[in-house]
Design an enzyme around this catalytic site. Structure first.
Site, PDB file in Angstrom:
ATOM      1  CB  CYS A  26       2.207   5.050 -63.698  1.00  0.00           C
ATOM      2  SG  CYS A  26       1.948   5.411 -61.970  1.00  0.00           S
ATOM      3  CD  GLU A  30       3.470   3.366 -69.464  1.00  0.00           C
ATOM      4  OE1 GLU A  30       2.551   2.690 -69.942  1.00  0.00           O
ATOM      5  OE2 GLU A  30       3.405   3.906 -68.345  1.00  0.00           O
ATOM      6  CE  LYS A  88      -8.979  -7.982 -63.066  1.00  0.00           C
ATOM      7  NZ  LYS A  88      -7.719  -8.693 -62.753  1.00  0.00           N
ATOM      8  CD  GLU A 122      -4.926   8.685 -62.027  1.00  0.00           C
ATOM      9  OE1 GLU A 122      -4.009   8.960 -62.818  1.00  0.00           O
ATOM     10  OE2 GLU A 122      -5.663   9.549 -61.517  1.00  0.00           O
TER      11      GLU A 122
END
Ligand code: NAD
Length: 484
Positions: free
Chosen positions: A283, A384, A174, A249
């Site tokens: 990331c 973040e 997905k 992750e």
């Protein structure tokens, strides 16, 4: 308008929901790339059933033969590199040069794991008894679900799909709902390379519907997820409850430490690249820079000048350094952080306010931004952002820099710019990060080495390289006492 379907049991199939989502170019919202099927929970369950049926034969195929299929897929992806790269730039927004690089990396990952097919898949041990052979072998886990983000729409899916397949698992994939065309290419290439039906299934769709259906399906024995922390932890909890395996992750807040002895040109180049390439949507992007006081002014002046000179525009334009944010939501989220920066009274070196006029009104553009003298407890130094925003703070010493760098919940990547090997080694020793770069940007990964983070950035497992085997296999220990 071209319609793209789901891929279930070796067939391209319309979604049972009848729903399709438009795929919009973030550089120019008038450009609609196509309409993509949105999988219902029933479609996801059909894909899982197909993967379950395909498992025994796929598992039974010799590993070297499975590797041959990956080899073919690598060649096919290489032949299609320009088409895939252009699709990526059009739907994700990154520059064409980066999209080409990422697609080439997808080819390299497929080749690496094709090569792993001829590596040992077990170990023979000494034993305490005579006439005994004691050994381990690796076996696949079964049906695995892969849930991926939009920011590396080729590399991340491929670095999950390739090891999962070579070790004998069957898959339901997905991808992120806003980058479905690159996912379509990956699946098409693998199917053309000769994967048997049901081995790899594609279920585009939203996380809430298609993702959640996969997480809830008991036949999915493991899920490898890359994305945000909230979603990742939720998936992990649900898998744990039903005895499944989860690999996560997630986010990062990656620091660079620039010491007094740094090569200034290298420092400015690496921070600019790490913070601004891919519009900061990595990331592993650089978002905090701790600069030793002796060169703070010189470095910050040079960085501000470099960032002010960056060309922002459509990633298809060869002169563009950074393209738009991937979506309106992502643009809004970055702009909200710029408002927070303003409220917190951070000093703006470059950028800081929304872009408007001309091309900027046609897409989801955000300004490359440098904040100076940022307080260590400001939100911009701790959360973040996932945009082209970097905050600088002066530090007295290397120890001070390491302490400040470690003072966040994340620990994905970190870098130091210095010529002093003693200090570099102290940094490598003290920094809490799964990836450490020296005189390099925080982003960038090679396929043959482990990838992953410390602390909240990951689930303490690693992807890529030989480390990938640990998630995609289970170990069987065999005590074989032979008749003499
Ligand atoms: P996201 O968590 O919103 O989405 C990731 C994937 O999860 C998508 O496919 C999405 O549809 C799916 N999803 C969302 N809700 C779900 C649910 N309830 N159940 C199941 N699936 C669901 O993340 P994103 O915005 O696509 O990506 C950005 C994030 O990814 C950032 O935090 C970034 O740091 C992280 N990221 C991490 C790495 C890494 O390797 N550590 C790499 C790239 C991106």
């Amino acid at each position: 308008m071209k319609r793209y379907e789901l891929f279930i049991d070796g067939q391209w199939a319309a979604p049972s929901s009848g729903k399709y989502q438009p795929n919009i170019n973030p550089a120019n919202t008038n450009d609609v790339i196509g309409e993509f099927a949105s999988a219902s929970p029933e479609d996801v369950n059909a894909a899982v059933d197909a993967a379950k049926r395909a498992f025994p034969a796929w598992r039974g195929m010799p590993m070297v033969k499975r590797g041959d299929i990956l080899h073919k897929a690598a060649n096919l992806l290489e032949a299609r590199l320009e088409e895939v790269a252009q699709a990526m730039t059009r739907e994700e927004g990154k520059t064409l040069i980066e999209a080409r690089g990422e697609t080439a990396r997808g080819v390299a990952i497929l080749r690496y794991f094709a090569g792993e097919a001829s590596q040992p898949d077990g170990e023979v041990y000494p034993t305490a008894l005579p006439n005994r052979m004691l050994y381990t072998r690796r076996e696949p886990v079964g049906v695995i679900g892969l849930i991926t983000p939009w920011n590396f729409p080729v590399a991340i899916p491929v670095w999950k799909i390739a090891p999962a397949l070579v070790y004998g698992n069957t898959l339901v994939f997905k991808p992120a709902e806003i980058t479905p065309l690159t996912a379509w290419h990956i699946v098409d290439v693998l199917s053309q390379a000769g994967l048997p039906k049901g081995v790899l299934n594609l279920v585009n769709g939203s996380g809430r519907v298609a993702g959640n259906a996969m997480v809830s399906n008991e036949d999915v024995k493991a899920i490898s997820f890359t994305g945000s922390n909230g979603v990742g932890r939720d998936i992990q909890r649900k898998l744990q409850e039903r005895g499944g395996k989860a690999q996560l992750e997630m986010g990062g807040k990656n620091p660079v430490v620039v010491l007094n002895d740094a090569d200034m040109k290298v420092a400015v180049e690496m921070v600019t690249r790490g913070a601004m390439k891919s519009t900061g949507q990595k990331c592993t992007a650089t978002s905090r820079v701790f600069v030793q006081e002796g060169i703070y002014k010189q470095f910050s002046d040079a960085l501000v000048e470099a960032v002010k000179s960056l060309r922002i525009g459509d990633g298809m334009d060869a002169n563009t350094y950074l393209g738009p944010a991937v979506s309106k939501d992502q643009q809004q989220s970055v702009l909200e952080y710029l408002e927070i920066g303003q409220k917190e009274g951070l000093k703006v070196g470059a950028g800081g306010s929304p872009l408007s006029g001309g091309t900027f009104d046609q897409g989801f553009y955000v300004p490359p931004t440098v904040y100076l003298d940022a307080a260590l407890d400001s939100r911009l130094m701790n959360e973040e952002i996932f945009g082209p925003v970097v905050a600088l703070a002066p530090v007295a010493s290397l120890d001070h820099a390491i302490e400040a760098a470690n003072n966040v919940p994340y620990g994905l990547s970190a870098s130091i710019i210095s010529q002093d090997i003693g200090k570099i080694m102290r940094f490598i020793d003290g920094i809490q990060a799964g990836l450490v770069h020296v005189n390099d940007e925080t982003a960038g990964a090679e396929p043959q080495v482990p990838f992953g983070g410390f602390k909240e950035s990951s689930s303490h497992s690693r992807e890529q390289g030989k480390a990938a085997r640990d998630f995609y296999t289970q170990i069987k220990t065999v005590y074989l006492d032979y008749p003499v």
